[in-house]
Write a protein that holds these residues in place. Structure first.
Motif, PDB file in Angstrom:
ATOM      1  N   THR A   1       0.831  -1.198   0.000  1.00 56.25           N
ATOM      2  CA  THR A   1       0.000   0.000   0.000  1.00 56.25           C
ATOM      3  C   THR A   1       0.870   1.254   0.000  1.00 56.25           C
ATOM      4  O   THR A   1       2.028   1.231   0.422  1.00 56.25           O
ATOM      5  N   SER A   2       0.282   2.333  -0.468  1.00 56.87           N
ATOM      6  CA  SER A   2       0.954   3.626  -0.445  1.00 56.87           C
ATOM      7  C   SER A   2      -0.100   4.714  -0.302  1.00 56.87           C
ATOM      8  O   SER A   2      -1.008   4.815  -1.129  1.00 56.87           O
ATOM      9  N   THR A   3       0.006   5.489   0.742  1.00 56.12           N
ATOM     10  CA  THR A   3      -0.867   6.642   0.940  1.00 56.12           C
ATOM     11  C   THR A   3       0.002   7.884   1.076  1.00 56.12           C
ATOM     12  O   THR A   3       1.126   7.815   1.581  1.00 56.12           O
ATOM     13  N   GLY A   4      -0.530   9.006   0.630  1.00 59.37           N
ATOM     14  CA  GLY A   4       0.308  10.180   0.714  1.00 59.37           C
ATOM     15  C   GLY A   4      -0.370  11.453   0.268  1.00 59.37           C
ATOM     16  O   GLY A   4      -1.562  11.491  -0.047  1.00 59.37           O
ATOM     17  N   PHE A   5       0.460  12.498   0.230  1.00 63.63           N
ATOM     18  CA  PHE A   5       0.014  13.842  -0.139  1.00 63.63           C
ATOM     19  C   PHE A   5       1.060  14.458  -1.044  1.00 63.63           C
ATOM     20  O   PHE A   5       2.269  14.306  -0.817  1.00 63.63           O
ATOM     21  N   GLU A   6       0.600  15.157  -2.086  1.00 64.75           N
ATOM     22  CA  GLU A   6       1.493  15.835  -3.014  1.00 64.75           C
ATOM     23  C   GLU A   6       1.075  17.281  -3.194  1.00 64.75           C
ATOM     24  O   GLU A   6      -0.123  17.593  -3.242  1.00 64.75           O
TER      25      GLU A   6
END
Length: 717
Positions: A583-588
């Motif tokens: 999984t990968s969660t994030g903010f850009e």
């Protein structure tokens, strides 16, 4: 660099130009679509007239950040509920980009340079995952060590679609895709001759000429060529490149246009294998750290010779005021002769065992994409319907060898193999036994994929954009390994869905929600000879795009959540294995714009929390990345003709099991001076302070690229 994770079974995740200087109108460009809006002008304007208008406009503004990658139809990026970024030709020139993976250093969500300076592979991680590489909208096949390398000097721009992207492009990793767009013929005559010299004995001579081939301008040409040679970032490594790319554009009629694109590229060199052990890089030794430039290969025996050739075309035909037909085709051939020696594991306090691999063969691939685009209108709505069928065919035939130490059942080395251990701190070469023909085994890989896709974009009251799509793929994979005495045949199918919703605000603030999926059939086999299962990904994204009409620039912000099944991970033995979900969660946050008429800022920030099936942090992926680049143009001052730029890139710490790789910060700079309208001198420096740092670890550890200085002189007309 050639990742040894791609060894016996090729079991890998694919790890181990001129336009006149324009006036910048970013906000206007964002609302344009290569000269078009969503009003359907493509179908009402004759293609011949459109082509000349677009070619002329390309000479007036080089910051056209509006592309068709996201939807396969021309659409303003600010009005697309998809995460797309673009690097223009002007930025490629300003930063003097030497490889494709350098192009996205100042964009959010993209990790590059984590394996140091390579001379035969482009390395990216996008939102914590691998990505696919396309050129001119068609897949570039990269299978194991057979790596196709686009030459940056031959590109008009680089586009990146972040996250799963199978809905229109078929097979793709969960990180998305990068599309390299080739230079095209122009309506106005123009040209450039450029010379470069720099550190590591860098020498380059390039030319780019374009213009009409007939008096009427209905046929246009472009020819781009380059010769380049440079030493690698490791001792006793090098690469020499010859590149030639002609193209021709023909307005067959008012409604039909044909563009032919061809390229030839030959690379000869000694491969850069910057693999280091944790011992001596991130772990201490009684003898201090190992030198970043130490080379553990066999420079007198290793070689990397590749020739890549492609020819294709793009056909556009307006059927009527509603429907158009688009047809893209490309044939490509990659011929490879590779010998590569690398460090494998620690043998003693001062020595390391080595492995060696060879690949000799070629890839033939055909890709074709056919699509119908329909646009129609009501008083309140604008509809764009896309219906397409594409086909991809890959055939790899070659010989391969993988040798190294012999291990017992407890993992202890019983024999060092034909390449003797090497001193980690003072390597000496020549202690090896060359491989014989009977040590190389036959490998055949055949893969073909057929995809059918449908996408509807509905625009309501110039306020709402609704997007939906579905695609079905069938992939047939055959992998024959003589070394393992295994032949695997498998058919993999998938149906991918996507959707999006965006609100268009009067103030240029456009919030959106999107969902996308990906499907990646895998032609490689595991160490036991079994074929890998297809990799699937899905992404939810909530974001906003800001591009007000009174500001030359844009800002995007996005929250994303990606899940991938059948993910690859590097085992302690250095091979790749599928280890379940990741999984990968994030903010850009990303922005490009003018602070003043002379000062331009490009900035990006990324937060990524990538985890494996056991909820451990993913190898290689930093939680935080930030970058900023400033350009200042002294036009209209006493220093008229001078342009300067500087940037900084910061990457926080990464992990590899119990190993923590420290964070690092590097700076880049450039300065150019126009002596007159024809002559320009420029100097570029990357890693300006010559920072020595470990960029990442994934069983092996890798030093980041050392300082690079390149000066150039160009004559343009």
């Amino acid at each position: 660099m050639l990742h040894p994770a791609r060894t016996t079974s090729e079991a890998s995740h694919a790890n181990p130009a001129f336009a006149p200087k324009p006036d910048q109108h970013l906000a206007q460009a964002i609302r344009r679509c290569l000269g078009l809006s969503l009003s359907g002008a493509l179908l009402t304007m004759p293609l011949a007239a459109l082509a000349q208008e677009n070619a002329a406009s390309a000479s007036e503004t080089d910051t056209v950040v509006v592309v068709g990658t996201a939807l396969k139809v021309d659409t303003p990026l600010a009005e697309t509920p998809r995460p797309v970024s673009v690097v223009t030709r002007e930025e490629l020139d300003d930063r003097n980009v030497q490889s494709l993976d350098e192009s996205l250093r100042y964009r959010s969500g993209v990790l590059s340079g984590h394996y140091g300076a390579d001379n035969n592979t482009d390395w990216f991680q996008v939102r914590g995952f691998d990505q696919a590489t396309y050129q001119d909208g068609l897949r570039i096949y990269r299978e194991g060590f057979y790596q196709w390398l686009p030459e940056p000097y031959g590109l008009e721009r680089v586009e990146i679609f972040k996250g799963p992207a199978s809905i229109l492009y078929g097979e793709a990793p969960s990180g998305g895709l990068i599309n390299a767009v080739s230079k095209r013929p122009t309506a106005e005559p123009q040209g450039e001759i450029e010379m470069q010299v720099g550190s590591r004995d860098h020498r380059q001579l390039a030319f780019d000429t374009s213009g009409p081939a007939t008096d009427s301008g209905d046929v246009r040409y472009r020819v781009v060529g380059l010769y380049k040679e440079r030493d690698g970032d490791l001792n006793d490594t090098e690469n020499e490149r010859l590149y030639f790319a002609p193209s021709l554009e023909w307005d067959i009629s008012d409604n039909t246009q044909l563009t032919v694109l061809a390229s030839f590229q030959k690379d000869d060199g000694i491969p850069v294998n910057p693999f280091k052990l944790a011992y001596g890089t991130v772990e201490g030794t009684p003898f201090g750290e190992v030198d970043p430039q130490k080379n553990y290969s066999e420079p007198g025996y290793d070689r990397d010779e590749r020739t890549q050739t492609s020819v294709g075309y793009q056909l556009r035909h307006a059927l009527n005021n509603t429907w158009s037909f688009e047809h893209d085709f490309r044939y490509s051939n990659l011929d490879l002769d590779l010998r590569s020696t690398y460090i494998l594991s620690q043998a003693s306090a001062t020595e390391g065992y080595r492995g060696h691999l060879q690949r000799s063969g070629e890839i033939d691939s055909y890709t074709v994409d056919n699509r119908f685009v329909g646009k129609w209108f009501t008083n309140r709505t604008e509809n764009t319907l896309l219906i397409g069928v594409d086909y991809q065919d890959l055939a790899l035939e070659g010989k391969e060898a993988d040798v190294g130490p012999t291990f017992d059942s407890n993992g202890n080395v019983t024999a060092p193999g034909p390449f003797a251990p090497i001193n980690l701190f003072d390597p000496q070469y020549g202690d090896y036994t060359p491989l014989t023909a009977n040590q190389r085994f036959h490998r055949d890989i055949d893969k073909d994929q057929l995809g059918i896709y449908l996408q509807e974009q509905l625009r309501v009251d110039d306020r709402w954009v609704l997007l939906g799509g579905v695609r079905h793929d069938r992939a047939d994979v055959r992998n024959e390994s003589e070394a393992l005495n295994v032949t695997v045949n498998e058919t993999q199918t998938a149906t991918s869905w996507s959707g999006g919703l965006m609100y268009l605000g009067d103030n240029g603030l456009n919030p959106y929600l999107s969902y996308t999926e990906s499907f990646q059939p895998v032609a490689q086999t595991s160490a036991s000879g079994a074929i890998f299962e297809e990799i699937k990904g899905e992404q939810w994204e909530l974001g906003v795009k800001y591009a007000p009409s009174n500001w030359d620039g844009y800002v995007t912000a996005a929250l994303f959540d990606i899940e991938e099944s059948n993910s690859f991970a590097t085992t302690p033995a250095g091979y790749q294995a599928q280890e379940g979900e990741r999984t990968s969660t994030g903010f850009e946050l990303e922005g490009v714009g003018y602070v003043t008429d002379a000062l331009k800022l490009t900035a990006a920030y990324t937060y990524t929390d990538a985890r494996d099936e056991d909820d451990n942090r993913a190898t290689l992926i930093p939680r935080h990345m930030a970058s900023a680049w400033l350009d200042y143009d002294f036009e209209g001052t006493a220093l008229h003709g001078l342009k300067v730029g500087a940037g900084v890139r910061h990457v926080r710490e990464t992990v590899d099991g119990t190993i923590t790789v420290p964070d690092y910060t590097v700076g880049d700079a450039m300065a150019s001076y126009d002596f007159d309208r024809n002559w320009t001198a420029q100097v570029n420096v990357t890693n300006i302070t010559d920072e020595e740092y470990v960029a990442s670890c994934d069983y092996w550890c890798y030093y980041g690229e050392s300082r690079s200085v390149i000066g150039s002189l160009s004559y343009r007309w």
